[in-house]
Design an enzyme around this catalytic site. Structure first.
Site, mmCIF file in Angstrom:
data_model
loop_
_atom_site.group_PDB
_atom_site.id
_atom_site.type_symbol
_atom_site.label_atom_id
_atom_site.label_comp_id
_atom_site.label_asym_id
_atom_site.label_seq_id
_atom_site.Cartn_x
_atom_site.Cartn_y
_atom_site.Cartn_z
ATOM 1 N N TYR A 19 -6.888 0.390 -6.361
ATOM 2 C CA TYR A 19 -5.900 -0.418 -5.651
ATOM 3 C C TYR A 19 -6.543 -1.013 -4.410
ATOM 4 C CZ TYR A 19 -1.579 -1.652 -3.154
ATOM 5 O OH TYR A 19 -0.578 -2.316 -2.489
ATOM 6 N N ASP A 40 -13.844 -0.377 -0.828
ATOM 7 C CA ASP A 40 -12.534 -0.302 -0.193
ATOM 8 C C ASP A 40 -12.350 1.127 0.302
ATOM 9 O OD1 ASP A 40 -9.893 -0.039 0.500
ATOM 10 O OD2 ASP A 40 -9.146 -1.290 -1.151
ATOM 11 N N LYS A 70 -5.339 2.517 7.242
ATOM 12 C CA LYS A 70 -4.756 3.859 7.346
ATOM 13 C C LYS A 70 -5.218 4.651 8.573
ATOM 14 C CE LYS A 70 -2.995 3.758 2.732
ATOM 15 N NZ LYS A 70 -3.501 3.195 1.513
HETATM 16 C C1 PLP Z 1 -3.316 1.627 1.054
HETATM 17 C C2 PLP Z 1 -4.467 0.924 0.453
HETATM 18 C C3 PLP Z 1 -4.652 -0.460 0.585
HETATM 19 C C4 PLP Z 1 -3.609 -1.347 1.181
HETATM 20 O O1 PLP Z 1 -3.394 -1.103 2.516
HETATM 21 P P1 PLP Z 1 -1.982 -1.584 3.155
HETATM 22 O O2 PLP Z 1 -2.138 -1.277 4.606
HETATM 23 O O3 PLP Z 1 -0.933 -0.769 2.458
HETATM 24 O O4 PLP Z 1 -1.850 -3.022 2.868
HETATM 25 C C5 PLP Z 1 -5.813 -1.013 0.112
HETATM 26 N N1 PLP Z 1 -6.760 -0.260 -0.480
HETATM 27 C C6 PLP Z 1 -6.617 1.061 -0.642
HETATM 28 C C7 PLP Z 1 -7.709 1.857 -1.265
HETATM 29 C C8 PLP Z 1 -5.451 1.693 -0.208
HETATM 30 O O5 PLP Z 1 -5.297 3.007 -0.424
#
Ligand code: PLP
Length: 424
Positions: A141, A236, A264
């Protein structure tokens, strides 16, 4: 209003009653609880119930909720105003902290969410390479930007299928989706279209399909493949950054990407995202380069103050050994219960990230994850929730440990989880 009433009322004004889908408990059934307050490892609901929280705001609450130092940092920043529309020193402090800790981060640009950061990193990679294709892995994701909201259809390395209505098929056509941990598939993809691929983006330790661990050398071989073909490697690290250790997944795996995406934890609980990487690439960004990217509230002083305080605490306290010990305690209780009861349970773990799959086999990719029983997970979730233990309301999310999880809470949570497994 109690949670049930709040949820019914919210559904009249907010689609599905929530501002982010997983919160609606669709994956596990039942009505979500509404949170009144959060402190340490606990959430207090509007119904007056207390839950030991293993979601931790999906990762940011690495020191637990409402930490006094983070609250004080926000309060100090608040005295000076909430947003300036002009640069402030806190942004420099944040960039320097990230630069000092994340191996690939020669330069940093802040955003307001991980989604924005991932979307911008991909645009930057395309602008830098002057190529259009991107490669992602099924089950990873990267937020909900159009070209990233694509997972594998039935034919893995062929044209991606949109994962969401509203994503034009023409956008999805520029995204190749491969199975995680399958280096041969990546090599094959590059042998066919290598000179058109701008970037490979992945979660080095995928944590949005449950937790999937990278096979030995998979990341290293991807690094070599990208270098050979002139494609930008993007990790990511929105979850793994400052979760798997001070230098994130890249430090842990010893593989340095060209760019990485953060979020995060680096917001200390406030809305934030960032992308960072090699100077040569980052300087293609506006205003020095031709790749446009901007944000009215980017580098927001409150978010910078909260995030910088969190990073400074991480440096001071080096919490990782303790976080891992606490996580080991929970995961070994789960494994032990599964063994005693003869339940086919997989409990992958990386430092203080872990998940459970009701699955006969260890999970190596998204396809494997999808073979897990969601019915058993829902049953387990409900059993735990009814006894005050809150784990992710979806079979395909991970659990997070915080430093605020104390011995008594952990013992009780382990007991509840173990008896749940034995009662399935
Ligand atoms: C949470 C998440 C995102 C998106 O971040 P948001 O602040 O919710 O837009 C992107 N990549 C990873 C791996 C995530 O866990």
């Amino acid at each position: 209003m109690n949670s049930k009433e709040l949820f019914e009322e919210s559904k009249k004004f907010i689609p599905g009653g929530v501002n982010s889908p997983v919160r609606a408990f669709k994956g596990v059934g039942g009505t979500p609880f509404f949170v009144k307050s959060a402190s340490g490892c606990n959430l207090i609901s509007c119904d007056g119930e207390k839950f030991t929280d293993f979601v931790c705001s999906w990762g940011p609450a690495i020191f637990g909720h409402s930490h006094p130092r983070i609250k004080a940092a926000i309060a100090r920043a608040l005295e000076n105003g909430t947003s300036f529309g002009a640069p402030c020193e806190l942004e420099l402090e944040m960039a320097k902290l990230i630069n000092g800790l994340i191996p690939c981060a020669e330069m940093v640009r802040m955003t307001n969410s991980g989604t924005e950061a991932a979307m911008s990193a991909v645009r930057l990679a395309r602008g830098f390479t002057k190529r259009d294709l991107i490669v992602k892995f099924a089950g990873c994701y990267h937020g909900h930007a159009d070209s990233l909201l694509v997972k594998a259809g039935s034919g893995a390395a062929t044209f991606g299928n949109p994962d969401s209505a509203g994503v034009p098929a023409d956008f999805a056509k520029l995204t190749r989706v491969l199975p995680f941990n399958d280096f041969d598939a990546a090599e094959e993809c590059f042998s066919q279209e290598g000179e058109r691929i701008a970037a490979v983006i992945l979660e080095a330790f995928p944590a949005n399909a449950g937790l999937i661990l990278p096979k030995e050398n998979f990341l290293k071989k991807l690094r070599e493949l990208c270098s050979k073909h002139g494609a930008v490697l993007i990790f990511d690290e929105v979850i793994t950054g400052f979760r798997l250790g001070l230098g994130g997944a890249q430090k842990l795996a010893g593989v340095i990407p060209d760019l990485c995406v953060l979020g995060k934890i680096i917001g200390g609980g406030l809305p934030v995202g960032a992308f960072a990487g090699r100077r040569e690439i980052m300087e293609r960004l506006s205003p020095v380069g031709p790749v446009y990217q901007a944000g009215t509230l980017s580098g927001n002083p409150l978010a910078m103050a909260a995030g910088a305080e969190a990073l400074k605490m991480i440096i001071e306290l080096d919490p990782y050994a303790e976080l891992k010990r606490k996580s080991d305690f929970i995961t070994s209780a789960l494994r032990q219960a599964a063994k005693e009861r003869g339940v086919a349970l997989q409990v992958p773990q990386a430092e203080s990230l872990f998940s459970i799959f009701f699955n006969e086999n260890p999970v190596e990719n998204f396809e494997g994850a999808l073979k897990s029983s969601t019915a058993l997970y829902a049953k387990h979730f409900k059993y735990c929730l009814e006894r005050g233990v809150y784990i992710a309301p979806s079979a395909f999310e991970v659990s997070f440990m915080s430093l605020a999880h104390d011995g008594a809470s952990l013992e009780r949570a382990a007991e509840v989880m173990a008896s749940s497994i034995k009662n399935l």
